[in-house]
Design an enzyme around this catalytic site. Structure first.
Site, PDB file in Angstrom:
ATOM      1  N   LEU A 219     -11.928  -1.203  -5.137  1.00 42.38           N
ATOM      2  CA  LEU A 219     -10.818  -0.265  -4.966  1.00 42.38           C
ATOM      3  C   LEU A 219     -10.101  -0.482  -3.644  1.00 42.38           C
ATOM      4  O   LEU A 219      -9.061   0.126  -3.400  1.00 42.38           O
ATOM      5  CB  LEU A 219     -11.325   1.181  -5.027  1.00 42.38           C
ATOM      6  CG  LEU A 219     -12.270   1.537  -6.186  1.00 42.38           C
ATOM      7  CD1 LEU A 219     -12.588   3.032  -6.154  1.00 42.38           C
ATOM      8  CD2 LEU A 219     -11.680   1.143  -7.529  1.00 42.38           C
TER       9      LEU A 219
ATOM     10  N   GLU B  38       2.266  -0.608 -10.724  1.00 39.70           N
ATOM     11  CA  GLU B  38       3.325  -1.232  -9.932  1.00 39.70           C
ATOM     12  C   GLU B  38       3.500  -2.704 -10.301  1.00 39.70           C
ATOM     13  O   GLU B  38       4.522  -3.300  -9.962  1.00 39.70           O
ATOM     14  CB  GLU B  38       3.016  -1.096  -8.440  1.00 39.70           C
ATOM     15  CG  GLU B  38       3.171   0.312  -7.892  1.00 39.70           C
ATOM     16  CD  GLU B  38       4.622   0.759  -7.772  1.00 39.70           C
ATOM     17  OE1 GLU B  38       5.501  -0.105  -7.595  1.00 39.70           O
ATOM     18  OE2 GLU B  38       4.869   1.977  -7.855  1.00 39.70           O
TER      19      GLU B  38
ATOM     20  N   ASP C  69     -15.532  -6.412   5.139  1.00 40.70           N
ATOM     21  CA  ASP C  69     -14.084  -6.516   5.262  1.00 40.70           C
ATOM     22  C   ASP C  69     -13.590  -7.468   4.182  1.00 40.70           C
ATOM     23  O   ASP C  69     -14.113  -8.588   4.052  1.00 40.70           O
ATOM     24  CB  ASP C  69     -13.732  -7.048   6.658  1.00 40.70           C
ATOM     25  CG  ASP C  69     -12.248  -6.961   6.982  1.00 40.70           C
ATOM     26  OD1 ASP C  69     -11.432  -7.013   6.051  1.00 40.70           O
ATOM     27  OD2 ASP C  69     -11.916  -6.866   8.174  1.00 40.70           O
TER      28      ASP C  69
ATOM     29  N   ARG D  43      -5.423  12.937  -1.949  1.00 39.74           N
ATOM     30  CA  ARG D  43      -4.425  11.892  -1.789  1.00 39.74           C
ATOM     31  C   ARG D  43      -3.966  11.849  -0.331  1.00 39.74           C
ATOM     32  O   ARG D  43      -3.867  12.872   0.340  1.00 39.74           O
ATOM     33  CB  ARG D  43      -3.243  12.201  -2.704  1.00 39.74           C
ATOM     34  CG  ARG D  43      -2.227  11.073  -2.841  1.00 39.74           C
ATOM     35  CD  ARG D  43      -2.862   9.810  -3.327  1.00 39.74           C
ATOM     36  NE  ARG D  43      -2.097   9.115  -4.335  1.00 39.74           N
ATOM     37  CZ  ARG D  43      -2.210   7.824  -4.580  1.00 39.74           C
ATOM     38  NH1 ARG D  43      -3.022   7.080  -3.849  1.00 39.74           N
ATOM     39  NH2 ARG D  43      -1.535   7.253  -5.543  1.00 39.74           N
TER      40      ARG D  43
ATOM     41  N   TYR E 284       3.348  -5.116  -2.513  1.00 34.96           N
ATOM     42  CA  TYR E 284       2.130  -4.510  -3.054  1.00 34.96           C
ATOM     43  C   TYR E 284       1.951  -4.899  -4.519  1.00 34.96           C
ATOM     44  O   TYR E 284       0.864  -5.324  -4.940  1.00 34.96           O
ATOM     45  CB  TYR E 284       2.212  -2.994  -2.920  1.00 34.96           C
ATOM     46  CG  TYR E 284       1.114  -2.240  -3.638  1.00 34.96           C
ATOM     47  CD1 TYR E 284      -0.139  -2.072  -3.062  1.00 34.96           C
ATOM     48  CD2 TYR E 284       1.324  -1.685  -4.901  1.00 34.96           C
ATOM     49  CE1 TYR E 284      -1.150  -1.374  -3.715  1.00 34.96           C
ATOM     50  CE2 TYR E 284       0.327  -0.992  -5.563  1.00 34.96           C
ATOM     51  CZ  TYR E 284      -0.907  -0.843  -4.962  1.00 34.96           C
ATOM     52  OH  TYR E 284      -1.906  -0.158  -5.613  1.00 34.96           O
TER      53      TYR E 284
ATOM     54  N   ASP F 167      -9.792   7.579  -4.686  1.00 35.04           N
ATOM     55  CA  ASP F 167     -10.524   7.111  -5.859  1.00 35.04           C
ATOM     56  C   ASP F 167     -11.983   6.818  -5.529  1.00 35.04           C
ATOM     57  O   ASP F 167     -12.882   7.096  -6.329  1.00 35.04           O
ATOM     58  CB  ASP F 167      -9.875   5.840  -6.423  1.00 35.04           C
ATOM     59  CG  ASP F 167      -8.516   6.109  -7.045  1.00 35.04           C
ATOM     60  OD1 ASP F 167      -8.016   7.244  -6.944  1.00 35.04           O
ATOM     61  OD2 ASP F 167      -7.940   5.166  -7.612  1.00 35.04           O
TER      62      ASP F 167
ATOM     63  N   HIS G  92      -2.033   8.281  -9.999  1.00 36.97           N
ATOM     64  CA  HIS G  92      -3.040   9.329 -10.146  1.00 36.97           C
ATOM     65  C   HIS G  92      -3.230  10.009  -8.799  1.00 36.97           C
ATOM     66  O   HIS G  92      -3.320   9.346  -7.768  1.00 36.97           O
ATOM     67  CB  HIS G  92      -4.357   8.773 -10.702  1.00 36.97           C
ATOM     68  CG  HIS G  92      -4.812   7.515 -10.074  1.00 36.97           C
ATOM     69  ND1 HIS G  92      -4.184   6.299 -10.262  1.00 36.97           N
ATOM     70  CD2 HIS G  92      -5.839   7.257  -9.226  1.00 36.97           C
ATOM     71  CE1 HIS G  92      -4.802   5.357  -9.581  1.00 36.97           C
ATOM     72  NE2 HIS G  92      -5.811   5.922  -8.922  1.00 36.97           N
TER      73      HIS G  92
ATOM     74  N   SER H 273      -2.723  -2.078 -11.038  1.00 35.45           N
ATOM     75  CA  SER H 273      -1.767  -0.988 -10.799  1.00 35.45           C
ATOM     76  C   SER H 273      -0.559  -1.087 -11.712  1.00 35.45           C
ATOM     77  O   SER H 273      -0.102  -2.186 -12.053  1.00 35.45           O
ATOM     78  CB  SER H 273      -1.299  -1.037  -9.341  1.00 35.45           C
ATOM     79  OG  SER H 273      -0.200  -0.190  -9.120  1.00 35.45           O
TER      80      SER H 273
ATOM     81  N   SER I 243      -2.721   0.257   0.207  1.00 37.68           N
ATOM     82  CA  SER I 243      -2.257   0.837  -1.049  1.00 37.68           C
ATOM     83  C   SER I 243      -0.953   1.620  -0.975  1.00 37.68           C
ATOM     84  O   SER I 243      -0.475   2.095  -2.002  1.00 37.68           O
ATOM     85  CB  SER I 243      -3.344   1.755  -1.631  1.00 37.68           C
ATOM     86  OG  SER I 243      -3.678   2.762  -0.705  1.00 37.68           O
TER      87      SER I 243
END
Length: 344
Positions: free
Chosen positions: A78, A129, A56, A186, A151, A13, A181, A127, A82
């Site tokens: 972002l 999720e 960081d 990826r 996550y 992303d 996505h 997300s 992940s």
């Protein structure tokens, strides 16, 4: 010239978003943890004009320093640990970066702006999720969260912290609740790329099977390049808000396999796919599908890519990459197989 800071710029992303912002005339800064980060060369190759800053999400002073250096109008957070599957093995690290890292970035913006948070617009990568064990189908901005992984839990924390800073301090802070996505960029560990890369190598004789977990899980898969446009659109609105970004169409992992193998002329893929119970999630998310009506209505956003063409594009890209490896000087097919992890 508007200025933007992207955390997670080395990821899929981050790269697409950097390309989009540069095309729109932005000066773009990317946050990386150490200039020796192995993904830095990829950023310099794809988006060479991005200025990289050390930082960081576990270190608040480094975030303040990055903001002071970039002086951004917009921040896109972002950065995250992940990969959902690994979050059970790295629950503390996932919580520290994916969850508390959001709080640190918001706090850094507050310090940087001297409590005038509205001067810097903030995007948080939430997300699908977070919905986990879904309460309704499809999922909207009003659907309650029931995360089923460390996550997902960390993302819920970051999401509500973003809402809290918006309501408490007047931050122009938005969350994009993005459904799955994908793209040729990826990571190899994600199921879509694991499938398309494996299919490409099977077609070239470099491996003979793909090992997967649950083939019945269903996801709403879109193209990452479309979804980063939605991120940008959110920060162009006068009032900050949260938006579901999705295609509204769901497919199973079996559907993914059908399209990918068909692209290389293999109709019956059963002998090439092995299910390993160890790859099943401890708490499965069976079905995710989003309703992006709000984004369509208020942002004017809609996905341009559909599932089949996305998967085919990924397979084609992995075929080209594997072919280049096979023909690179000084490399034999056995070298390529070993780098791919053998036959599995």
């Amino acid at each position: 010239m508007p200025r933007a800071l992207i955390t997670g710029v080395t990821g899929q992303d981050g790269l697409y978003l950097a390309e989009l912002l540069i095309a729109k005339g932005y000066e773009v800064f990317g946050l990386v943890r150490g200039q020796n980060n192995p993904r830095v060369p990829r950023v310099k190759q794809i988006v060479p004009s991005v200025r990289l800053l050390d930082g960081d999400l576990r270190d608040l002073p480094s975030l303040i320093s990055a903001l002071d250096a970039a002086q951004p109008d917009e921040v896109y957070n972002l950065g995250a640990v992940s990969f959902v599957g690994m979050s059970w093995q790295q629950a503390e690290l996932t919580s520290e970066i994916t969850g508390i890292g959001v709080l640190r970035m918001l706090e850094a913006i507050q310090i940087h702006t001297r409590n005038e948070m509205g001067r810097v617009r903030f995007y948080q990568a939430s997300s699908s999720e977070m919905f986990g064990k879904v309460r309704e189908i499809p999922q909207t901005e009003a659907t309650p969260f029931h995360p089923r992984s460390p996550y997902g839990v960390a993302k819920v924390f970051g999401h509500f912290m973003t809402v809290n800073y918006r309501e408490s301090y007047g931050a122009h802070a938005c969350s994009g609740i993005l459904f799955n996505h994908e793209s040729p960029r990826r990571g190899h560990e994600f199921v879509t790329r694991k499938v398309t890369r494996g299919v490409a190598r099977i077609a070239l004789g470099l491996q003979d099977r793909i090992t997967l977990g649950n083939l019945e899980a269903r996801r709403d898969w879109g193209f990452a390049g479309d979804y980063v446009e939605a991120m940008w659109l959110m920060l162009q609105q006068t009032e900050p808000d949260d938006y579901v970004i999705a295609t509204g169409v769901t497919h199973s992992v079996r559907d993914l396999l059908d399209v990918a193998f068909h692209r290389v002329g293999i109709g019956d893929w059963d002998r090439h796919v092995v299910q390993d119970p160890r790859l099943f999630r401890p708490a499965e998310v069976d079905l995710l599908v989003g309703d992006a009506s709000k984004a369509r209505s208020l942002l004017g956003w809609k996905p341009r890519s559909e599932f089949r063409s996305l998967v085919e594009t990924m397979v084609d890209a992995d075929l080209a990459a594997a072919t280049r490896e096979m023909h690179s000087p000084g490399r034999s097919p056995d070298d390529v197989v070993r780098q791919a992890g053998g036959a599995g």
